[in-house]
Write an enzyme that holds these catalytic residues in place. Structure first.
Site, PDB file in Angstrom:
ATOM      1  N   GLN A 164     -44.432  17.972 -37.945  1.00  0.00           N
ATOM      2  CA  GLN A 164     -43.673  18.057 -36.839  1.00  0.00           C
ATOM      3  C   GLN A 164     -44.430  16.922 -36.013  1.00  0.00           C
ATOM      4  O   GLN A 164     -43.825  15.764 -35.245  1.00  0.00           O
ATOM      5  CB  GLN A 164     -43.740  19.281 -36.051  1.00  0.00           C
ATOM      6  CG  GLN A 164     -43.073  19.203 -34.757  1.00  0.00           C
ATOM      7  CD  GLN A 164     -42.877  20.529 -34.029  1.00  0.00           C
ATOM      8  OE1 GLN A 164     -41.848  21.309 -34.545  1.00  0.00           O
ATOM      9  NE2 GLN A 164     -43.653  20.979 -33.172  1.00  0.00           N
ATOM     10  N   GLU A 207     -40.350  14.155 -27.833  1.00  0.00           N
ATOM     11  CA  GLU A 207     -41.778  14.180 -27.063  1.00  0.00           C
ATOM     12  C   GLU A 207     -42.493  12.523 -26.912  1.00  0.00           C
ATOM     13  O   GLU A 207     -43.376  12.536 -26.591  1.00  0.00           O
ATOM     14  CB  GLU A 207     -42.831  14.921 -27.845  1.00  0.00           C
ATOM     15  CG  GLU A 207     -42.236  16.492 -27.844  1.00  0.00           C
ATOM     16  CD  GLU A 207     -43.576  17.385 -28.214  1.00  0.00           C
ATOM     17  OE1 GLU A 207     -44.366  16.950 -28.267  1.00  0.00           O
ATOM     18  OE2 GLU A 207     -43.071  18.701 -28.165  1.00  0.00           O
ATOM     19  N   ASP A 244     -49.514  18.784 -36.257  1.00  0.00           N
ATOM     20  CA  ASP A 244     -48.945  20.308 -36.071  1.00  0.00           C
ATOM     21  C   ASP A 244     -47.940  20.065 -37.345  1.00  0.00           C
ATOM     22  O   ASP A 244     -47.028  19.441 -37.477  1.00  0.00           O
ATOM     23  CB  ASP A 244     -47.804  20.235 -34.677  1.00  0.00           C
ATOM     24  CG  ASP A 244     -47.157  21.661 -34.695  1.00  0.00           C
ATOM     25  OD1 ASP A 244     -47.303  22.376 -35.545  1.00  0.00           O
ATOM     26  OD2 ASP A 244     -46.695  21.592 -33.684  1.00  0.00           O
ATOM     27  N   GLU A 287     -52.366  22.573 -36.660  1.00  0.00           N
ATOM     28  CA  GLU A 287     -51.533  23.456 -36.121  1.00  0.00           C
ATOM     29  C   GLU A 287     -50.488  24.286 -37.020  1.00  0.00           C
ATOM     30  O   GLU A 287     -49.900  23.361 -37.701  1.00  0.00           O
ATOM     31  CB  GLU A 287     -50.756  23.030 -34.545  1.00  0.00           C
ATOM     32  CG  GLU A 287     -49.958  23.976 -34.089  1.00  0.00           C
ATOM     33  CD  GLU A 287     -49.388  23.230 -32.681  1.00  0.00           C
ATOM     34  OE1 GLU A 287     -50.248  22.144 -32.256  1.00  0.00           O
ATOM     35  OE2 GLU A 287     -48.435  23.780 -32.302  1.00  0.00           O
ATOM     36  N   ASP A 313     -49.560  28.371 -33.266  1.00  0.00           N
ATOM     37  CA  ASP A 313     -48.436  28.411 -32.203  1.00  0.00           C
ATOM     38  C   ASP A 313     -47.372  29.470 -32.326  1.00  0.00           C
ATOM     39  O   ASP A 313     -47.375  30.295 -32.177  1.00  0.00           O
ATOM     40  CB  ASP A 313     -47.918  26.856 -32.424  1.00  0.00           C
ATOM     41  CG  ASP A 313     -46.545  26.798 -31.317  1.00  0.00           C
ATOM     42  OD1 ASP A 313     -46.233  27.678 -30.668  1.00  0.00           O
ATOM     43  OD2 ASP A 313     -46.126  25.640 -31.675  1.00  0.00           O
ATOM     44  N   LYS A 338     -48.175  28.470 -24.522  1.00  0.00           N
ATOM     45  CA  LYS A 338     -47.225  28.049 -23.738  1.00  0.00           C
ATOM     46  C   LYS A 338     -46.821  28.896 -23.030  1.00  0.00           C
ATOM     47  O   LYS A 338     -46.149  30.232 -23.500  1.00  0.00           O
ATOM     48  CB  LYS A 338     -46.232  27.693 -25.210  1.00  0.00           C
ATOM     49  CG  LYS A 338     -46.195  26.359 -25.836  1.00  0.00           C
ATOM     50  CD  LYS A 338     -45.417  26.675 -27.065  1.00  0.00           C
ATOM     51  CE  LYS A 338     -45.434  25.329 -27.988  1.00  0.00           C
ATOM     52  NZ  LYS A 338     -44.598  25.352 -29.047  1.00  0.00           N
ATOM     53  N   ARG A 367     -43.257  22.067 -23.931  1.00  0.00           N
ATOM     54  CA  ARG A 367     -42.444  22.323 -25.007  1.00  0.00           C
ATOM     55  C   ARG A 367     -41.749  20.829 -25.190  1.00  0.00           C
ATOM     56  O   ARG A 367     -41.765  19.805 -24.563  1.00  0.00           O
ATOM     57  CB  ARG A 367     -41.370  23.274 -24.503  1.00  0.00           C
ATOM     58  CG  ARG A 367     -41.787  24.465 -24.019  1.00  0.00           C
ATOM     59  CD  ARG A 367     -42.703  25.223 -25.070  1.00  0.00           C
ATOM     60  NE  ARG A 367     -42.128  25.456 -26.480  1.00  0.00           N
ATOM     61  CZ  ARG A 367     -41.794  26.704 -26.975  1.00  0.00           C
ATOM     62  NH1 ARG A 367     -42.014  27.673 -26.376  1.00  0.00           N
ATOM     63  NH2 ARG A 367     -41.227  26.714 -28.177  1.00  0.00           N
ATOM     64  N   SER A 368     -41.011  20.874 -26.562  1.00  0.00           N
ATOM     65  CA  SER A 368     -40.246  19.524 -26.436  1.00  0.00           C
ATOM     66  C   SER A 368     -39.053  19.286 -25.626  1.00  0.00           C
ATOM     67  O   SER A 368     -38.869  18.024 -25.545  1.00  0.00           O
ATOM     68  CB  SER A 368     -39.733  19.642 -28.241  1.00  0.00           C
ATOM     69  OG  SER A 368     -38.888  20.835 -28.528  1.00  0.00           O
ATOM     70  N   LYS A 389     -51.553  19.728 -24.763  1.00  0.00           N
ATOM     71  CA  LYS A 389     -50.849  18.854 -25.708  1.00  0.00           C
ATOM     72  C   LYS A 389     -49.663  18.737 -24.863  1.00  0.00           C
ATOM     73  O   LYS A 389     -48.935  19.635 -24.682  1.00  0.00           O
ATOM     74  CB  LYS A 389     -50.584  19.790 -26.986  1.00  0.00           C
ATOM     75  CG  LYS A 389     -49.710  19.193 -28.021  1.00  0.00           C
ATOM     76  CD  LYS A 389     -49.619  20.167 -29.244  1.00  0.00           C
ATOM     77  CE  LYS A 389     -48.611  19.654 -30.242  1.00  0.00           C
ATOM     78  NZ  LYS A 389     -47.918  20.776 -30.867  1.00  0.00           N
TER      79      LYS A 389
END
Ligand code: PGA
Ligand code: ZN
Length: 432
Positions: A164, A207, A244, A287, A313, A338, A367-368, A389
């Site tokens: 990702q 992102e 990630d 991650e 995560d 998060k 978040r995205s 991040k």
């Protein structure tokens, strides 16, 4: 407390950075101060996260949040009206009681988080303080080490590659502003390499990262490693790579399926593959190397790759009980935090505290699907998470957070302490 007594809550449906509806609210206090917050939304969402309430039906293809907005302005507002916005613990407990379900599925974690954050913003404003200082309560502020998205794949880039995010971690930077400039150089240099390969570097992923369709996952790592050198930075000493894997996204049956490489792996072979990448590239943090319920695979990863930061995560979803289990079972050495995975500021702060007391690293994460709000940046400084991040160095919902941190660093001047490489878990980051 009279000035910080909650008088009313206004809530509305806003849009996030992907153009999807999200919950926004303003908490108004008796003394005249107010605070607003708009909540983010993920795409590679873990199944154990707090529940995001969406309307279904026709509006916005079912993604509308009228029900969550009504809950925020109705039942949740009724539950907190008259309470002290400065007492986050009591306020969050009242919000959870009002919802009454374990994962906030009745009124929506999106509605609950909007009020939880907006109340804190309002309380800080009433007390004439920036949010981070209010959260610090006298402790020293800490500017976080950024993890900056350079190449995206998975759910954030039309599955250009399976993994990702490949991110730059400017370990050797002396301050936050320098870290961002170094990351910018890595992104630019990597974009030049993408262009030189005849691929498109103009289009950006969710992102703000580059999302070229590459022939293999390792190509993404190689590109960023070359980007670091092309940027004039020394791998590991100056700038390292975080990745990630978001492996939950490509779990298939008992194993894992790398679609771009057309091959399937079991957990042990995936850990083996990651170990090879870690030997060949300046990786300091991995991650979600395994799927969200693959505790056994995670234990294996911890045994083989424990010299790296192993960041949970989807495995941990900012949940105290899942972090406790991971501590017991020896999975992971760092937690991604998060706030919308858990639904309130207090429960997220509790996870940060538990992780820190247990010797783990903490990485606060956007978040995205994000918003132009900057409150996440204040949480990183105020909770002293050490790492953050947020995405890449472009797209305004990303720069809203970087810009907030740049301002905080400028305001603090000589008093600004930058986290540096020591805040990463795993001996590779520490050793340089
Ligand atoms: P998400 O991705 O916000 O789409 O869940 C972020 C991440 O996996 O770290
Ligand atoms: Zn993730």
């Amino acid at each position: 407390m009279s000035a910080t007594r909650i008088e009313s809550v206004l809530a509305w449906e806003a849009l996030d950075s992907r153009g999807n509806p999200t919950v926004a609210c303003e908490v108004r206090l008796a003394g005249g101060a107010n605070g607003t917050a708009t909540v983010p939304s993920g795409a590679s969402t873990g199944s154990h996260e707090a529940h995001e309430l969406r309307d279904g039906g026709e509006r916005y293809g079912g993604r509308g949040v009228h029900r969550a907005v009504a809950a925020a302005a109705g039942e949740l507002a009724d539950a907190v009206r008259g309470m002290d916005a400065a007492d986050t613990a009591a306020l969050d407990a009242a919000l959870r009681r009002a919802d009454g379900s374990p994962h906030l599925s009745r009124l929506g974690a999106n509605a609950v988080l909007a009020i939880s954050v907006a109340a804190a913003v309002a309380a800080a404003s009433a007390e004439g303080m920036p949010l981070h200082r209010w959260l610090l309560g006298g402790a020293a502020p800490l500017l976080p080490m950024p993890m900056v998205n350079i190449v995206s794949g998975g759910a954030h880039a039309g599955r250009a590659v399976d993994l990702q995010d490949v991110l730059a971690v400017p370990l050797g930077a002396g301050c936050f502003a320098e870290a961002i400039e170094w990351a910018w150089r890595v992104r630019r240099a990597t974009a030049e390499l993408v262009t030189a390969r005849g691929l498109n570097a103009a289009l950006v992923a969710d992102e703000g990262g580059l999302g070229p369709a590459l022939a293999s996952n390792e190509d993404a790592l190689e590109l960023v490693a070359m980007g670091i050198e092309r940027a004039g930075l020394r791998p590991l000493e100056d700038c390292a790579i975080a990745v990630d894997i978001a492996a939950t996204q490509f779990q298939a049956g008992e194993g894992y399926r790398l679609a771009v490489e057309d091959r399937s792996l079991d957990a042990a072979s995936l850990v083996e593959l990651l170990g090879g990448w870690a030997r060949r590239y300046p990786i300091v943090s991995i991650e979600d190397p395994l799927g969200e319920d693959d505790w056994e695979g995670w234990r294996l990863a911890a045994t083989r790759l424990g010299y790296l930061q192993l960041l949970g995560d989807d495995l941990l979803v900012t949940d105290r009980e899942r972090v406790e289990r991971a501590l017991d079972e020896g999975c992971a050495n760092a937690v991604l935090v998060k706030p919308n995975q858990t639904g309130t500021l207090s429960s997220a702060a509790e996870v940060v505290d538990l992780a820190r007391r247990s010797g783990w690293a903490t990485v606060l994460s956007a978040r995205s699907g994000e918003t132009e709000d900057g409150w996440l940046a204040d949480l990183a400084v105020g909770w002293r998470t050490g790492q953050i991040k947020v995405g890449s160095t472009m797209r305004s919902e990303r720069t809203a957070k970087w810009n907030r941190l740049l301002r905080i660093e400028a305001e603090l001047g000589a008093a600004a302490e930058f986290a540096g490489r020591r805040t990463l878990a795993g001996r590779r980051a520490a050793g340089g």
